[in-house]
Write a protein that holds these residues in place. Structure first.
Motif, short mmCIF file in Angstrom:
data_model
loop_
_atom_site.label_atom_id
_atom_site.label_comp_id
_atom_site.label_asym_id
_atom_site.label_seq_id
_atom_site.Cartn_x
_atom_site.Cartn_y
_atom_site.Cartn_z
N ASP A 2 0.83 -1.20 0.00
CA ASP A 2 0.00 0.00 0.00
C ASP A 2 0.87 1.26 0.00
O ASP A 2 2.09 1.20 0.15
N VAL A 3 0.22 2.39 -0.20
CA VAL A 3 0.92 3.67 -0.34
C VAL A 3 1.78 3.98 0.87
O VAL A 3 2.92 4.44 0.74
N PHE A 4 1.27 3.71 2.06
CA PHE A 4 1.99 4.07 3.28
C PHE A 4 3.22 3.19 3.49
O PHE A 4 4.26 3.69 3.93
N GLU A 5 3.11 1.93 3.16
CA GLU A 5 4.29 1.05 3.23
C GLU A 5 5.35 1.51 2.23
O GLU A 5 6.53 1.53 2.55
N ALA A 6 4.90 1.86 1.04
CA ALA A 6 5.84 2.29 0.01
C ALA A 6 6.57 3.55 0.43
O ALA A 6 7.77 3.70 0.19
N LEU A 7 5.86 4.48 1.08
CA LEU A 7 6.48 5.74 1.47
C LEU A 7 7.22 5.67 2.80
O LEU A 7 7.80 6.66 3.23
N ALA A 8 7.22 4.50 3.43
CA ALA A 8 7.93 4.35 4.70
C ALA A 8 9.45 4.40 4.50
O ALA A 8 10.18 4.73 5.43
N ASP A 9 9.90 4.10 3.32
CA ASP A 9 11.34 4.07 3.04
C ASP A 9 11.80 5.44 2.52
O ASP A 9 11.21 5.97 1.58
N PRO A 10 12.86 5.99 3.11
CA PRO A 10 13.33 7.32 2.68
C PRO A 10 13.81 7.36 1.22
O PRO A 10 13.67 8.38 0.56
N VAL A 11 14.36 6.27 0.72
CA VAL A 11 14.81 6.25 -0.68
C VAL A 11 13.60 6.36 -1.61
O VAL A 11 13.61 7.12 -2.58
N ARG A 12 12.53 5.63 -1.29
CA ARG A 12 11.33 5.69 -2.14
C ARG A 12 10.68 7.07 -2.06
O ARG A 12 10.20 7.60 -3.07
N ARG A 13 10.68 7.67 -0.88
CA ARG A 13 10.14 9.04 -0.77
C ARG A 13 10.96 9.99 -1.63
O ARG A 13 10.42 10.85 -2.31
N ASP A 14 12.27 9.82 -1.61
CA ASP A 14 13.14 10.68 -2.40
C ASP A 14 12.92 10.46 -3.89
O ASP A 14 12.89 11.41 -4.67
N ILE A 40 17.71 0.57 -7.07
CA ILE A 40 16.78 1.63 -7.50
C ILE A 40 15.61 0.99 -8.26
O ILE A 40 14.45 1.36 -8.06
N SER A 41 15.91 0.01 -9.11
CA SER A 41 14.85 -0.68 -9.86
C SER A 41 13.87 -1.36 -8.92
O SER A 41 12.66 -1.33 -9.15
N LYS A 42 14.39 -1.95 -7.85
CA LYS A 42 13.51 -2.62 -6.88
C LYS A 42 12.61 -1.59 -6.19
O LYS A 42 11.41 -1.81 -6.02
N HIS A 43 13.19 -0.46 -5.80
CA HIS A 43 12.37 0.60 -5.17
C HIS A 43 11.30 1.09 -6.14
O HIS A 43 10.15 1.31 -5.74
N LEU A 44 11.65 1.27 -7.40
CA LEU A 44 10.68 1.72 -8.40
C LEU A 44 9.59 0.67 -8.61
O LEU A 44 8.42 1.02 -8.80
N ARG A 45 9.96 -0.60 -8.57
CA ARG A 45 8.96 -1.67 -8.71
C ARG A 45 7.96 -1.61 -7.56
O ARG A 45 6.75 -1.72 -7.77
N LEU A 46 8.44 -1.37 -6.34
CA LEU A 46 7.55 -1.29 -5.19
C LEU A 46 6.65 -0.05 -5.27
O LEU A 46 5.47 -0.11 -4.92
N LEU A 47 7.21 1.06 -5.75
CA LEU A 47 6.38 2.26 -5.94
C LEU A 47 5.32 2.02 -7.01
O LEU A 47 4.19 2.50 -6.90
N THR A 48 5.68 1.24 -8.03
CA THR A 48 4.73 0.91 -9.09
C THR A 48 3.63 0.01 -8.55
O THR A 48 2.45 0.22 -8.84
N GLU A 49 4.01 -0.98 -7.75
CA GLU A 49 3.01 -1.89 -7.15
C GLU A 49 2.05 -1.13 -6.24
O GLU A 49 0.88 -1.48 -6.15
#
Length: 120
Positions: A2-14, A40-49
């Motif tokens: 979910d959105v909140f889990e995705a934004l819990a990581d500072p790299v993904r927020r950045d 970075i690709s993994k973080h982007l995949r999680l943001l996409t999910e």
């Protein structure tokens, strides 16, 4: 995720903040971080999910952009927890405050006893 889990990581927020400036490739995003391109690709995949980012193929490259609809749950949550605003904005009362101060000064200057007038 979910959105909140995705934004819990500072790299993904950045990464999300960086994408507000426009579309970017993984290689561009990786150049701005001290972590590997696969990370970075993994973080982007999680943001996409989570529905926050979408990937578009442009030839052999993938360009990532923000998915505005994905921000709706976050914005809804912030609207629910934001403190209620007073019905009258504070700046609207500035004129009233100025008038009360002016009237008080004038009455003092003319010798009117403000305390006695209030009790009468």
């Amino acid at each position: 995720m979910d959105v909140f889990e995705a934004l819990a990581d500072p790299v993904r927020r950045d990464l999300l903040a960086r994408l507000t400036g426009g579309a970017a490739r993984v290689v561009d995003l990786a150049a701005e971080h001290p972590i590997s391109r696969p990370a970075i690709s993994k973080h982007l995949r999680l943001l996409t999910e989570a529905g926050l980012v979408r990937a578009e193929n442009h030839g052999r490259e993938r360009h990532y952009t923000i998915e505005p609809a994905g921000l709706v749950p976050l914005l809804d949550y912030l609207d629910r927890v934001r403190p209620a605003r007073p019905p009258i904005p504070e700046h609207a009362l500035d004129g009233l405050d100025l008038e009360v101060r002016r009237t008080t000064r004038e009455r003092r200057a003319t010798g009117v006893d403000i305390d006695k007038e209030d009790t009468a």
